[in-house]
Scaffold this active site. Structure first.
Site, PDB file in Angstrom:
ATOM      1  N   GLY A 118       0.714  -1.145   0.004  1.00 14.60           N
ATOM      2  CA  GLY A 118       0.121   0.018   0.199  1.00 14.60           C
ATOM      3  C   GLY A 118       0.923   1.420   0.046  1.00 14.60           C
ATOM      4  O   GLY A 118       0.511   2.239  -0.420  1.00 14.60           O
ATOM      5  N   ASN A 119       2.082   1.137   0.709  1.00 16.26           N
ATOM      6  CA  ASN A 119       2.846   2.399   0.902  1.00 16.26           C
ATOM      7  C   ASN A 119       3.215   3.054  -0.672  1.00 16.26           C
ATOM      8  O   ASN A 119       3.814   3.939  -0.722  1.00 16.26           O
ATOM      9  CB  ASN A 119       4.052   2.320   1.767  1.00 16.26           C
ATOM     10  CG  ASN A 119       4.937   1.082   1.443  1.00 16.26           C
ATOM     11  OD1 ASN A 119       4.386   0.274   0.589  1.00 16.26           O
ATOM     12  ND2 ASN A 119       5.969   1.328   1.920  1.00 16.26           N
ATOM     13  N   LYS A 152     -12.169  -9.725   7.008  1.00 13.28           N
ATOM     14  CA  LYS A 152     -11.839  -8.732   6.599  1.00 13.28           C
ATOM     15  C   LYS A 152     -12.301  -7.296   6.718  1.00 13.28           C
ATOM     16  O   LYS A 152     -13.288  -7.336   6.039  1.00 13.28           O
ATOM     17  CB  LYS A 152     -11.162  -9.073   5.122  1.00 13.28           C
ATOM     18  CG  LYS A 152     -10.631  -7.836   4.306  1.00 13.28           C
ATOM     19  CD  LYS A 152      -9.126  -7.813   4.498  1.00 13.28           C
ATOM     20  CE  LYS A 152      -8.663  -6.711   3.870  1.00 13.28           C
ATOM     21  NZ  LYS A 152      -7.224  -6.227   4.317  1.00 13.28           N
ATOM     22  N   LYS A 160      -3.818  -9.470  -1.400  1.00 16.20           N
ATOM     23  CA  LYS A 160      -3.229  -9.169  -2.619  1.00 16.20           C
ATOM     24  C   LYS A 160      -1.880 -10.164  -2.895  1.00 16.20           C
ATOM     25  O   LYS A 160      -1.467 -10.416  -3.943  1.00 16.20           O
ATOM     26  CB  LYS A 160      -2.834  -7.739  -2.816  1.00 16.20           C
ATOM     27  CG  LYS A 160      -1.882  -7.070  -1.758  1.00 16.20           C
ATOM     28  CD  LYS A 160      -1.075  -5.861  -2.264  1.00 16.20           C
ATOM     29  CE  LYS A 160       0.185  -5.968  -1.532  1.00 16.20           C
ATOM     30  NZ  LYS A 160       0.242  -6.112  -0.089  1.00 16.20           N
ATOM     31  N   LYS A 185       2.367 -12.203   3.469  1.00 15.42           N
ATOM     32  CA  LYS A 185       3.723 -12.223   2.586  1.00 15.42           C
ATOM     33  C   LYS A 185       4.531 -13.599   2.633  1.00 15.42           C
ATOM     34  O   LYS A 185       4.747 -13.995   1.666  1.00 15.42           O
ATOM     35  CB  LYS A 185       4.727 -10.899   2.864  1.00 15.42           C
ATOM     36  CG  LYS A 185       3.626  -9.639   2.658  1.00 15.42           C
ATOM     37  CD  LYS A 185       4.429  -8.400   3.059  1.00 15.42           C
ATOM     38  CE  LYS A 185       3.925  -7.190   3.360  1.00 15.42           C
ATOM     39  NZ  LYS A 185       2.190  -7.227   2.677  1.00 15.42           N
TER      40      LYS A 185
END
Lengths: 317, 317
Positions: B12-13, B130, B218, B280
């Site tokens: 996101g960053n 979520k 994602k 991740k």
């Protein structure tokens, strides 16, 4: 491949009808009706590139940007354009995928987020003409002009909320993603591109592109798309089966075939409304002049018949 | 072509930083910083597929849908996902195009609006986990549950606006547009795909896909994308250069290389936060198990160095 390439420009009614609020469900329903017609054309053997308008979707997004500006920053008009490409592109590829499957066709479909270059020297930047977003009272409009730098105009004189923001509608110069669009088309993919006339960008001195606050006419952009993919036919779908002279008057006359010269003459005589049939005829003329091939204007439900020469208005060299 | 295919998953960053409001200008600035790093990797000779999160963008859109619901119909979560693919995809292809040009690279870039199939039998549909959209008071949340059928949960107990809507986060099953993505990649195009984890769709009995109100992780979707394009390396970019054990504790230990078995053991021991490093590591493990190749977790500014083996955390068979 020898199969003919057809660029289809869809009107707003293909996605949201004037009497609908524009819920997700309503829009999916309309898009599905459209997809059935496009699937028939694909079945007839044409290679397809589809483009579409985004007026109602961008209008809704612009209202949402303004209403929530205190909570989340309003995104620019160009970003809203990009968003509607994602939105309408998805709905279209989703339903078209299904309708192709039902016709026994396995062609993949791909929506390409498309930037369209314009010139910042375009005269429309000096005198913006295209109304976008909600209607305002005079006071609201002047306030927005002051605080946000909008150009506002009274578009419906005499009514209270008769004012709107107007933005430039510059000429499309180039389809930035044309190479990808051609790659996909040559790979046998049905491409959805340049939605809403494309995301308008100008080229800067350093070679970068920046979004501009403008709206490109989707039929004009459709012609640039037809040019970029060297289309064999350019099909403009609207809400009438054929174009008329003296439309809705006693002496109304249907037009089956028109040469470029005849079309230009009728256009000059003012037979076709600006913002309605006018831009479609203009885009058709441009395509036929450039390609020496045929442009067709007809309604969604007659699309395949028109491509086969059975109906529609055909503009020829 | 023999050049290695690299799938890059952006955090996101890369698009909006936590301390920013998220104006178009801020987001373009961040995306440009990201684009510079990706251009270096392209210059090093890799063929690239880029995917990205959409949390802040979808969050903003959801707030706008609710705030303006009386004026324009709120679109579904799936439509908002499609919109953010257009938005972020455009910003990325725009700035990456420029940064490639500056590196003397002419590779075209294409954003593909991407549907990702999920199973409606996924257990997450029975117990949505979520959080999405704005925070509510208990009263607001229960009202939305009643009127809109939202599942709501208290996610920050003890504070007034501690409630949020929660949606399922099902496993991605398939990338619907994988054929187009591979066509483009094989044609030498840099592809941006599956933004925000993809537009979640379920397959119906008649073979059609419908959008579902869910959000796909994602990084998990990034693995499915890596699988679909048979990636040689899977690069997950986040805000830390390397992964740590006992992060932020005195006994903190940096991890340069990890086998799949070691990664799984650390994951089980609870070293990696759910919703942060956990997904991740999980996505990296899946990729390495499936491909027998390498996944890398590092920060945006170290991306090329990490690909060259000089830094980052490398997960190996």
């Amino acid at each position: 491949m020898s199969r003919e390439v057809l660029v289809i420009a869809l009107g707003g009614n293909a996605i949201k009808q004037a009497d609908q609020r524009g819920t997700t469900e309503e829009q999916f329903h309309n898009v599905d009706v459209t997809a059935k017609q496009i699937a028939k054309i694909a079945k007839a053997g044409y290679r397809l590139v589809v483009t579409h308008g985004n007026g109602p979707q961008a209008g809704a997004l612009l209202i949402q940007q303004e209403e929530s500006d205190a909570l989340v920053p309003a995104q620019t008009l160009a970003v809203c354009g990009a968003m509607t490409q994602g939105q309408v592109g998805w709905m279209m590829q989703n339903r078209l995928g299904f309708r192709l499957k039902q016709e026994g066709i396995k062609t993949p479909i791909c929506t390409v987020v498309t930037q369209v270059e314009v010139s910042d020297q375009d005269p429309d930047f000096r005198d913006p003409s295209k109304p976008v977003g909600p209607f305002y009272t005079k006071e609201e409009a002047l306030h927005l002009a002051k605080t946000k730098g909008y150009v506002v105009k009274e578009v419906k004189p005499g009514i209270e909320k008769g004012w709107r923001r107007v933005v430039p509608s510059p000429e499309p110069v180039d389809i930035v993603e044309k190479e990808s669009i051609n790659d996909l088309l040559n790979g046998g993919v049905i491409v959805i591109a340049s939605g809403g006339g494309g995301i308008p960008v100008k080229k800067n001195g350093d070679g970068s592109y920046s979004g501009v606050e403008a709206v490109i006419d989707k039929d004009r952009a459709g012609f640039k798309l037809a040019q970029a993919v060297k289309a064999d036919k350019f099909l403009i779908l609207t809400d009438v089966e054929k174009v008329y002279l003296n439309f809705n008057k006693p002496e109304q006359k249907v037009l089956d075939r028109l040469t470029v010269k005849e079309s230009e003459a009728h256009l000059e005589e003012g037979h076709f409304l600006a913002g309605s049939m006018g831009p479609k005829i203009e885009a058709a003329i441009r395509f036929v002049r450039w390609s020496g091939k045929e442009a067709i204007i007809t309604s969604l439900d007659k699309a395949l018949e028109a491509v086969e020469g059975k109906t529609g208005t055909h503009i020829l060299p």
